[in-house]
Scaffold this motif. Structure first.
Motif, PDB file in Angstrom:
ATOM      1  N   THR A 149      86.094  49.093  31.018  1.00  0.00           N
ATOM      2  CA  THR A 149      86.885  49.078  29.985  1.00  0.00           C
ATOM      3  C   THR A 149      88.294  48.657  30.564  1.00  0.00           C
ATOM      4  O   THR A 149      88.496  48.701  31.753  1.00  0.00           O
ATOM      5  CB  THR A 149      87.268  50.564  29.284  1.00  0.00           C
ATOM      6  N   SER A 193      78.909  51.062  33.019  1.00  0.00           N
ATOM      7  CA  SER A 193      78.764  50.309  31.904  1.00  0.00           C
ATOM      8  C   SER A 193      78.459  48.982  32.251  1.00  0.00           C
ATOM      9  O   SER A 193      78.580  48.460  33.202  1.00  0.00           O
ATOM     10  CB  SER A 193      80.035  50.132  31.073  1.00  0.00           C
ATOM     11  N   ALA A 225      75.758  43.375  24.055  1.00  0.00           N
ATOM     12  CA  ALA A 225      76.052  44.771  23.949  1.00  0.00           C
ATOM     13  C   ALA A 225      76.398  45.328  25.339  1.00  0.00           C
ATOM     14  O   ALA A 225      76.093  44.696  26.355  1.00  0.00           O
ATOM     15  CB  ALA A 225      75.133  45.587  23.556  1.00  0.00           C
ATOM     16  N   ASN A 272      75.041  55.056  25.944  1.00  0.00           N
ATOM     17  CA  ASN A 272      75.884  54.928  24.677  1.00  0.00           C
ATOM     18  C   ASN A 272      75.748  53.496  24.516  1.00  0.00           C
ATOM     19  O   ASN A 272      76.320  52.638  25.484  1.00  0.00           O
ATOM     20  CB  ASN A 272      77.309  55.486  24.945  1.00  0.00           C
ATOM     21  N   GLY A 300      77.290  49.862  22.547  1.00  0.00           N
ATOM     22  CA  GLY A 300      78.339  49.145  21.772  1.00  0.00           C
ATOM     23  C   GLY A 300      77.791  47.811  21.522  1.00  0.00           C
ATOM     24  O   GLY A 300      77.653  46.807  22.557  1.00  0.00           O
TER      25      GLY A 300
END
Length: 187
Positions: free
Chosen positions: A85, A105, A145, A155, A157
């Motif tokens: 992020t 991620s 994604a 998870n 997104g």
């Protein structure tokens, strides 16, 4: 059945230009490749940026082992590159956070064929993958994604997906919720 897509195919389908264009569309995330990870902090020209990208991609070749993974509720996805992020990126660059302290991620993609079936899948042969040309980030049949690997499980997104896939995923999620609620009522 393949558990991965070879680096030569990934480099052809997802060259520097794919990542360079996608970077401006990734609201809230930075790709870990040094060409894109610190571009807001260090000014480099296009040639240097491309060289950084390609050098990192050569090192990533060994990471392309088992790069097709199944992630619910979507199904199989092709893992392209690690990402963070924007807040995590800032903290890492300022030295307040180590990369090992951040949940992993991964930027993932899935391309769907004309019958809405996934192309980057373990049941697709290498000859089929070898015929796929460069993929554009805005291809209407491409799902993009971010999968974050957390202690409680992955998870997902979804950044972009074909409409028919979004509807399928929503239906699957609702079915899972209804099924879980049904089990709670049984107890």
């Amino acid at each position: 059945m393949p558990k991965n897509i070879n680096t030569e195919h990934i480099d052809r389908m997802f060259p520097f230009e794919f990542y360079d264009e996608l970077t401006t569309q990734l609201a809230g995330y930075k790709i870990m490749n040094p060409a894109f990870f610190s571009h807001d902090h260090v000014q480099i020209n296009e040639k240097e940026k491309r060289e950084l990208f390609e050098n990192q991609r050569k090192k990533a070749g060994e990471l392309n082992q088992m790069n097709i993974q199944s992630v619910e509720p979507i199904g199989e996805l092709l893992m392209l590159d690690a990402c963070y992020t924007n807040d995590q990126t800032e903290a890492i660059l300022k030295g307040g956070l180590q990369r090992s302290q951040v949940p992993m991620s991964i930027l993932t993609v899935q391309l769907y064929d004309s019958s809405n079936q996934p192309v980057f899948a373990t049941d697709v042969c290498e000859e089929t993958i070898a015929r796929i040309p460069e993929v554009l980030w805005d291809d209407p049949n491409l799902l993009i994604a971010i999968v974050t690997l957390a202690e409680e499980g992955p998870n997902v997104g979804i950044l972009k997906a074909p409409l028919y896939i979004e509807e399928h995923i929503q239906q699957k999620v609702l079915e899972n919720i209804e099924h879980a609620e049904g089990k709670d009522n049984e107890e």
